[in-house]
Scaffold this motif. Structure first.
Motif, PDB file in Angstrom:
ATOM      1  N   CYS A  42     -51.356 -38.994  38.632  1.00 15.73           N
ATOM      2  CA  CYS A  42     -50.350 -39.036  37.557  1.00 15.73           C
ATOM      3  C   CYS A  42     -50.670 -38.152  36.354  1.00 15.73           C
ATOM      4  O   CYS A  42     -49.761 -37.748  35.630  1.00 15.73           O
ATOM      5  CB  CYS A  42     -50.182 -40.476  37.068  1.00 15.73           C
ATOM      6  SG  CYS A  42     -49.536 -41.572  38.333  1.00 15.73           S
ATOM      7  N   TYR A  70     -39.334 -45.641  38.180  1.00  9.40           N
ATOM      8  CA  TYR A  70     -38.529 -44.540  37.669  1.00  9.40           C
ATOM      9  C   TYR A  70     -37.448 -45.076  36.727  1.00  9.40           C
ATOM     10  O   TYR A  70     -37.236 -44.538  35.639  1.00  9.40           O
ATOM     11  CB  TYR A  70     -37.896 -43.776  38.838  1.00  9.40           C
ATOM     12  CG  TYR A  70     -37.059 -42.601  38.418  1.00  9.40           C
ATOM     13  CD1 TYR A  70     -37.630 -41.353  38.231  1.00  9.40           C
ATOM     14  CD2 TYR A  70     -35.687 -42.734  38.194  1.00  9.40           C
ATOM     15  CE1 TYR A  70     -36.866 -40.272  37.845  1.00  9.40           C
ATOM     16  CE2 TYR A  70     -34.916 -41.657  37.804  1.00  9.40           C
ATOM     17  CZ  TYR A  70     -35.508 -40.427  37.626  1.00  9.40           C
ATOM     18  OH  TYR A  70     -34.754 -39.366  37.233  1.00  9.40           O
ATOM     19  N   SER A  97     -41.006 -47.370  43.722  1.00  7.53           N
ATOM     20  CA  SER A  97     -40.892 -46.050  43.091  1.00  7.53           C
ATOM     21  C   SER A  97     -39.624 -45.963  42.247  1.00  7.53           C
ATOM     22  O   SER A  97     -39.657 -45.504  41.103  1.00  7.53           O
ATOM     23  CB  SER A  97     -40.875 -44.943  44.148  1.00  7.53           C
ATOM     24  OG  SER A  97     -42.103 -44.867  44.806  1.00  7.53           O
ATOM     25  N   VAL A 125     -47.048 -44.833  42.815  1.00 12.66           N
ATOM     26  CA  VAL A 125     -46.916 -45.720  43.972  1.00 12.66           C
ATOM     27  C   VAL A 125     -47.585 -45.075  45.185  1.00 12.66           C
ATOM     28  O   VAL A 125     -48.315 -45.731  45.932  1.00 12.66           O
ATOM     29  CB  VAL A 125     -45.430 -46.049  44.249  1.00 12.66           C
ATOM     30  CG1 VAL A 125     -45.278 -46.898  45.495  1.00 12.66           C
ATOM     31  CG2 VAL A 125     -44.812 -46.746  43.044  1.00 12.66           C
ATOM     32  N   THR A 158     -43.257 -42.188  40.161  1.00 14.24           N
ATOM     33  CA  THR A 158     -43.076 -42.216  41.613  1.00 14.24           C
ATOM     34  C   THR A 158     -44.372 -41.853  42.332  1.00 14.24           C
ATOM     35  O   THR A 158     -44.685 -42.433  43.371  1.00 14.24           O
ATOM     36  CB  THR A 158     -41.942 -41.277  42.051  1.00 14.24           C
ATOM     37  OG1 THR A 158     -42.218 -39.958  41.607  1.00 14.24           O
ATOM     38  CG2 THR A 158     -40.615 -41.736  41.483  1.00 14.24           C
ATOM     39  N   TYR A 159     -45.142 -40.921  41.773  1.00  7.90           N
ATOM     40  CA  TYR A 159     -46.422 -40.554  42.373  1.00  7.90           C
ATOM     41  C   TYR A 159     -47.426 -41.702  42.307  1.00  7.90           C
ATOM     42  O   TYR A 159     -48.299 -41.810  43.160  1.00  7.90           O
ATOM     43  CB  TYR A 159     -47.022 -39.340  41.664  1.00  7.90           C
ATOM     44  CG  TYR A 159     -46.424 -38.005  42.037  1.00  7.90           C
ATOM     45  CD1 TYR A 159     -45.333 -37.893  42.870  1.00  7.90           C
ATOM     46  CD2 TYR A 159     -46.976 -36.841  41.536  1.00  7.90           C
ATOM     47  CE1 TYR A 159     -44.792 -36.661  43.200  1.00  7.90           C
ATOM     48  CE2 TYR A 159     -46.450 -35.598  41.858  1.00  7.90           C
ATOM     49  CZ  TYR A 159     -45.369 -35.519  42.686  1.00  7.90           C
ATOM     50  OH  TYR A 159     -44.849 -34.296  43.016  1.00  7.90           O
TER      51      TYR A 159
END
Length: 174
Positions: free
Chosen positions: A51, A155, A151, A109, A106-107
């Motif tokens: 992240c 978000y 995700s 997760v 999202t990354y």
């Protein structure tokens, strides 16, 4: 912020930041598990590694892409470095910062699932691994839908926070 405010620090760490993205996380993850064990720390480090890059790059771009006319005007008006940062550069960086946070959400997760694949006793990554080895594709798809759900949830939380923090953003602008 420190990388933006202290150019020598940025010059020193920016290449390392870029290099950190050249090593696949799937290669680093087992090393982190070996060095730090199977606890929470290696999982957290994997998520941070995944992240940190998009948030940092987006923020640095936001800090440095201020309108030159406004920067020139503030300097002519006698604004201090702190005033320029607080009233121009920081507000200008918020939109790119939130873009980086959306990517990182999202990354994160994905990073958590990767860390669970490699060194956990429970979690969605372990569930996917066990289901895949048992050829239970139905369970693998369930895990995929759970990952997608989390995700999208993260978000959406970032989008909601962005709408509350950046009130001057024009409606319909993305």
């Amino acid at each position: 912020m420190m990388l933006h405010l202290i150019p020598s620090l940025r010059n020193a760490f920016y290449p390392l930041l870029i290099l950190s993205q050249n090593v696949p996380i799937i290669v680093l993850a087992p090393l982190l598990v070996i060095w730090f064990g199977f606890g929470f720390l290696p999982k957290l480090l994997i998520i941070i590694l995944v992240c940190f890059f998009p948030v940092t790059i987006a923020s640095l771009d936001g800090f440095s892409n201020v309108p030159r006319e406004l920067l020139h005007y503030m300097r002519m008006s006698g604004a201090t470095r702190f005033q320029i940062f607080a009233k121009l550069e920081l507000p200008n960086s918020l939109s790119p910062l939130f873009s980086g946070l959306k990517i990182a959400a999202t990354y994160s997760v994905m990073g958590a699932v990767i860390s669970e694949w490699l060194g956990a006793e429970k979690g969605i990554g372990v569930f996917m691994t066990l289901s895949s080895s048992a050829f239970r594709t139905d369970r693998v798809f369930i895990a995929i839908f759970i990952i997608i759900f989390f995700s999208m949830l993260l978000y959406s939380v970032i989008v909601m926070i962005e709408k509350n923090v950046i009130k001057w953003k024009v409606k319909g602008e993305k």
